[in-house]
Design an enzyme around this catalytic site. Structure first.
Site, PDB file in Angstrom:
ATOM      1  N   GLY A  39     -27.540 -37.081   2.344  1.00 17.00           N
ATOM      2  CA  GLY A  39     -26.493 -37.838   1.644  1.00 17.00           C
ATOM      3  C   GLY A  39     -25.191 -37.834   2.433  1.00 17.00           C
ATOM      4  N   VAL A  60     -30.548 -28.369  -5.223  1.00 17.72           N
ATOM      5  CA  VAL A  60     -31.239 -28.177  -6.507  1.00 17.72           C
ATOM      6  C   VAL A  60     -32.550 -27.412  -6.384  1.00 17.72           C
ATOM      7  CG1 VAL A  60     -30.174 -30.189  -7.608  1.00 17.72           C
ATOM      8  CG2 VAL A  60     -32.392 -30.445  -6.441  1.00 17.72           C
ATOM      9  N   ALA A 117     -36.994 -39.668 -10.316  1.00 15.31           N
ATOM     10  CA  ALA A 117     -37.226 -40.763  -9.375  1.00 15.31           C
ATOM     11  C   ALA A 117     -38.579 -40.551  -8.721  1.00 15.31           C
ATOM     12  CB  ALA A 117     -36.127 -40.776  -8.321  1.00 15.31           C
ATOM     13  N   TYR A 148     -44.175 -35.809   0.995  1.00 13.85           N
ATOM     14  CA  TYR A 148     -43.409 -36.620   0.042  1.00 13.85           C
ATOM     15  C   TYR A 148     -44.297 -37.036  -1.124  1.00 13.85           C
ATOM     16  CZ  TYR A 148     -40.309 -40.464  -1.509  1.00 13.85           C
ATOM     17  OH  TYR A 148     -39.498 -41.314  -2.220  1.00 13.85           O
TER      18      TYR A 148
END
Ligand code: UDP
Length: 329
Positions: A39, A60, A117, A148
């Site tokens: 980010g 997180v 998500a 992923y």
């Protein structure tokens, strides 16, 4: 009336930052969380002055603490491009698994509703096209995308378990390829790759023969779909994406036309396990949420191109975003 409070993880990323904007617009108190590996604070710096916005620099995958009440949690933290999760495979697994577990625990403590998500990658390299939510997928757990895809599949499983076992209010959005301003120019995704190449005067690199398909959704449409799903009462997965399917070869031609570049297309090897077809079946989203995409590709690409053109010249340099090596723990 007291504002509703929402925690958005991955808030400094592409989707997270657009979600922050949307919830600020709806007059929520937004707690934005990000570990800033992929980010970028520039995506949300315009919000820092607002009294109903706060930022927490936190990973997180470690225990998450947020003081005060929480109405909603949007878990959007995760590397999301094949290049990123090849560089930080272990972090990718952890944020989808441990990170989701931590946030579900937080949601349970706060009695908050949580949306995760998920992704079209849960369908892997699909054997049916378009992909409805009932399709279980064709995923290689040990291929380069496995970190992923399996993290996201686990994420759906643990979220559904908290829903059925603990009665937690949960929502699962399966996101298909999305584009728009604030995508990272060097994250390896096809759209920033092509536009970056055009702006630098390089040839456009099509992987394989360019016959693989994708279906690109403009970010504002996606955010609207997520917002409606969160406020709905439907706990099963819902596809949100634009069903307008295109081959990557055609897409390269569209970018050449859009940018007016005089460069040509060159072909490179197709990455391992690169899905051949991807197109969302959005029957559910239409019926349950009254949602469908509104922005067509010509319009969305124009806005996105203007954004990339407005970036300072040094942003165009095709350099490594961050030193990823220390994060693979
Ligand atoms: N791709 C390409 N050239 C690039 C980058 C990507 O041809 O410079 C292809 C890639 O092989 C895939 C498609 O574009 O078939 C979309 O790739 P992306 O990484 O954006 O997302 P994916 O849908 O594969 O997760």
């Amino acid at each position: 009336m007291e504002r509703k409070r929402v925690l958005i993880t991955g808030a400094a990323g592409f989707l997270g930052s657009h979600l922050c904007d949307r919830f600020i617009k709806e007059d929520y108190h937004v707690i934005a969380m990000d570990n800033l590996i992929t980010g970028d604070l520039q995506n949300i710096e315009h919000l820092f002055a607002l009294e109903n916005f706060e930022f927490a620099h936190h990973d997180v995958s470690k225990y998450v603490y947020v003081p005060g009440k929480l109405d909603y949690i949007l878990h959007f933290a995760s590397p999301a491009s094949p290049i990123d999760y090849l560089k930080i495979p272990i972090q990718t697994l952890k944020v989808g698994s441990l990170g989701t577990h931590n946030l579900l625990g937080l949601a349970k403590n706060k009695n908050a509703r949580m949306i995760i998500a998920s992704t079209s990658e849960v369908y892997g390299d699909p054997n049916i096209n378009p992909q409805p939510e009932e399709y279980w997928g064709n995923v290689n757990p040990v291929g380069p995308r496995g970190v992923y895809d399996e993290a996201k599949r686990f994420q759906e499983a643990i979220t559904m378990a908290y829903h059925t076992f603990h009665g937690l209010e949960t929502r699962i959005v399966r996101i298909f390829n999305t584009y728009g301003p604030r995508m990272r120019l060097n994250d390896g995704r096809v759209l920033p790759a092509f536009i970056g190449q055009a702006l630098r005067g390089e040839d456009l690199t099509v992987f394989g023969d360019g016959s693989q398909t994708r279906s690109f959704c403009y970010v504002d449409d996606l955010v609207e779909g997520i917002y409606r799903l969160l406020l709905s009462d439907y706990a099963q997965p819902v596809n949100i994406g634009n069903p307008d399917e295109i081959t990557i070869g055609q897409f390269a031609e569209e970018i050449i036309k859009l940018t007016g570049t005089t460069q040509k297309v060159i072909y490179k090897e197709l990455p391992v396990d690169d899905p051949k077809q991807r197109q969302p079946d959005i029957t559910k989203a239409r019926a349950l949420l009254g949602w469908e995409p509104k922005v067509d590709r010509a319009e969305g690409l124009k806005i996105t191109y203007e954004y990339f053109k407005s970036l300072p010249a040094e942003a165009l340099v095709n350099k490594e975003h961050k030193d990823f090596t220390t994060y693979n723990r």
